[in-house]
Design a protein around this motif. Structure first.
Motif, short mmCIF file in Angstrom:
data_model
loop_
_atom_site.label_atom_id
_atom_site.label_comp_id
_atom_site.label_asym_id
_atom_site.label_seq_id
_atom_site.Cartn_x
_atom_site.Cartn_y
_atom_site.Cartn_z
N GLY A 33 4.92 -0.21 -3.61
CA GLY A 33 5.03 -1.03 -4.81
C GLY A 33 3.97 -2.10 -4.95
N SER A 34 3.25 -2.40 -3.89
CA SER A 34 2.17 -3.39 -3.94
C SER A 34 0.87 -2.71 -4.32
N GLN A 35 -0.12 -3.51 -4.63
CA GLN A 35 -1.44 -2.94 -4.87
C GLN A 35 -2.11 -2.60 -3.55
N ILE A 36 -2.89 -1.52 -3.58
CA ILE A 36 -3.75 -1.14 -2.47
C ILE A 36 -5.15 -0.95 -3.04
N ARG A 37 -6.15 -1.08 -2.20
CA ARG A 37 -7.53 -0.93 -2.66
C ARG A 37 -8.24 0.10 -1.80
N LEU A 38 -8.87 1.04 -2.48
CA LEU A 38 -9.59 2.11 -1.80
C LEU A 38 -11.09 1.90 -1.96
N ARG A 39 -11.81 2.39 -0.99
CA ARG A 39 -13.27 2.33 -1.06
C ARG A 39 -13.84 3.57 -0.38
N CYS A 40 -14.79 4.18 -1.05
CA CYS A 40 -15.52 5.32 -0.52
C CYS A 40 -16.99 4.94 -0.65
N ALA A 41 -17.71 4.89 0.48
CA ALA A 41 -19.07 4.36 0.43
C ALA A 41 -20.01 5.11 1.36
N LEU A 42 -21.24 5.24 0.92
CA LEU A 42 -22.31 5.72 1.78
C LEU A 42 -23.05 4.49 2.26
N GLU A 59 2.24 3.86 -4.22
CA GLU A 59 3.30 4.80 -4.61
C GLU A 59 2.84 6.20 -4.19
N PRO A 60 3.78 7.09 -3.91
CA PRO A 60 3.39 8.44 -3.47
C PRO A 60 2.40 9.15 -4.40
N SER A 61 2.50 8.94 -5.69
CA SER A 61 1.59 9.60 -6.62
C SER A 61 0.15 9.13 -6.44
N SER A 62 -0.07 8.00 -5.83
CA SER A 62 -1.42 7.48 -5.62
C SER A 62 -2.19 8.27 -4.57
N VAL A 63 -1.49 9.00 -3.73
CA VAL A 63 -2.17 9.82 -2.72
C VAL A 63 -3.04 10.86 -3.40
N LEU A 82 -18.10 6.18 4.65
CA LEU A 82 -17.02 5.28 5.04
C LEU A 82 -15.88 5.40 4.05
N LEU A 83 -14.67 5.63 4.56
CA LEU A 83 -13.45 5.67 3.75
C LEU A 83 -12.58 4.50 4.19
N GLU A 84 -12.11 3.70 3.24
CA GLU A 84 -11.29 2.53 3.56
C GLU A 84 -10.10 2.41 2.63
N CYS A 85 -9.03 1.81 3.16
CA CYS A 85 -7.88 1.46 2.34
C CYS A 85 -7.33 0.14 2.83
N TRP A 86 -7.25 -0.83 1.92
CA TRP A 86 -6.64 -2.12 2.20
C TRP A 86 -5.21 -2.10 1.69
N ASP A 87 -4.30 -2.66 2.47
CA ASP A 87 -2.95 -2.91 1.97
C ASP A 87 -2.53 -4.30 2.43
N PRO A 88 -1.57 -4.93 1.73
CA PRO A 88 -1.22 -6.31 2.03
C PRO A 88 -0.32 -6.50 3.25
N CYS A 89 0.15 -5.43 3.85
CA CYS A 89 1.07 -5.52 4.99
C CYS A 89 0.28 -5.72 6.29
N PRO A 90 0.58 -6.75 7.06
CA PRO A 90 -0.16 -6.98 8.30
C PRO A 90 0.23 -6.03 9.44
N ALA A 91 1.38 -5.39 9.34
CA ALA A 91 1.84 -4.50 10.41
C ALA A 91 0.90 -3.31 10.57
N LEU A 92 0.57 -2.99 11.81
CA LEU A 92 -0.33 -1.88 12.09
C LEU A 92 0.44 -0.57 12.18
N PRO A 93 -0.17 0.53 11.71
CA PRO A 93 0.49 1.83 11.89
C PRO A 93 0.54 2.18 13.38
#
Length: 138
Positions: A68-77, A23-27, A83-94
């Motif tokens: 509306g789906s769940q997304i998963r963020l990761r920030c890692a050293l 959702e936009p507020s998640s940004v 490393l900054l990552e974001c998973w989303d369930p949509c297979p379509a590439l930006p």
């Protein structure tokens, strides 16, 4: 659903993960996750600002792809890199596109590429969705 999944920290490796709704507020929450992690790891200045910007652009793409789906963020050293990552369930590439100075959107991938040392997209190990990642210069 907004919940912190895991935070680990050792001298050579640290990470924090967060599951959010696309959702936009998640940004805003994604930006704050990066600010929190990097200040906890004693980083400051341009790295924090640029990393917050990159994560917000990555998450904006995820929101557009999987609203509306769940997304998963990761920030890692890892290995002296951020490393900054974001998973989303949509297979379509930006899709990267050419924009003009008056366009109100479509610049996200360009911004990410300008700030990050490396950028990529990979399919999720589960076979569902994709992970957009950026490696930030430290």
């Amino acid at each position: 659903m907004n919940d912190q999944e895991r935070t680990t920290s050792t001298s050579s490796n640290a990470e924090i993960r967060l599951t959010l709704l696309a959702e936009p507020s998640s940004v805003v929450l994604a930006r704050e996750l990066v600010r929190y992690a990097l200040t906890a790891w004693n980083f400051q200045g341009d790295l924090v600002h640029d990393s917050m910007l990159v994560m917000s652009e990555i998450v904006t793409n995820a929101v557009a792809a999987a609203r509306g789906s769940q997304i998963r963020l990761r920030c890692a050293l890892q290995n002296q890199a951020l490393l900054l990552e974001c998973w989303d369930p949509c297979p379509a590439l930006p899709i990267s596109r050419v924009t003009t100075t008056t366009d109100e959107n479509g610049r996200g991938l360009t911004i990410i590429a300008a700030c990050a040392k490396e950028v990529g997209i990979r399919p999720a190990a589960t076979g569902q969705g994709k992970i957009i990642w950026a490696l930030m210069p430290i």
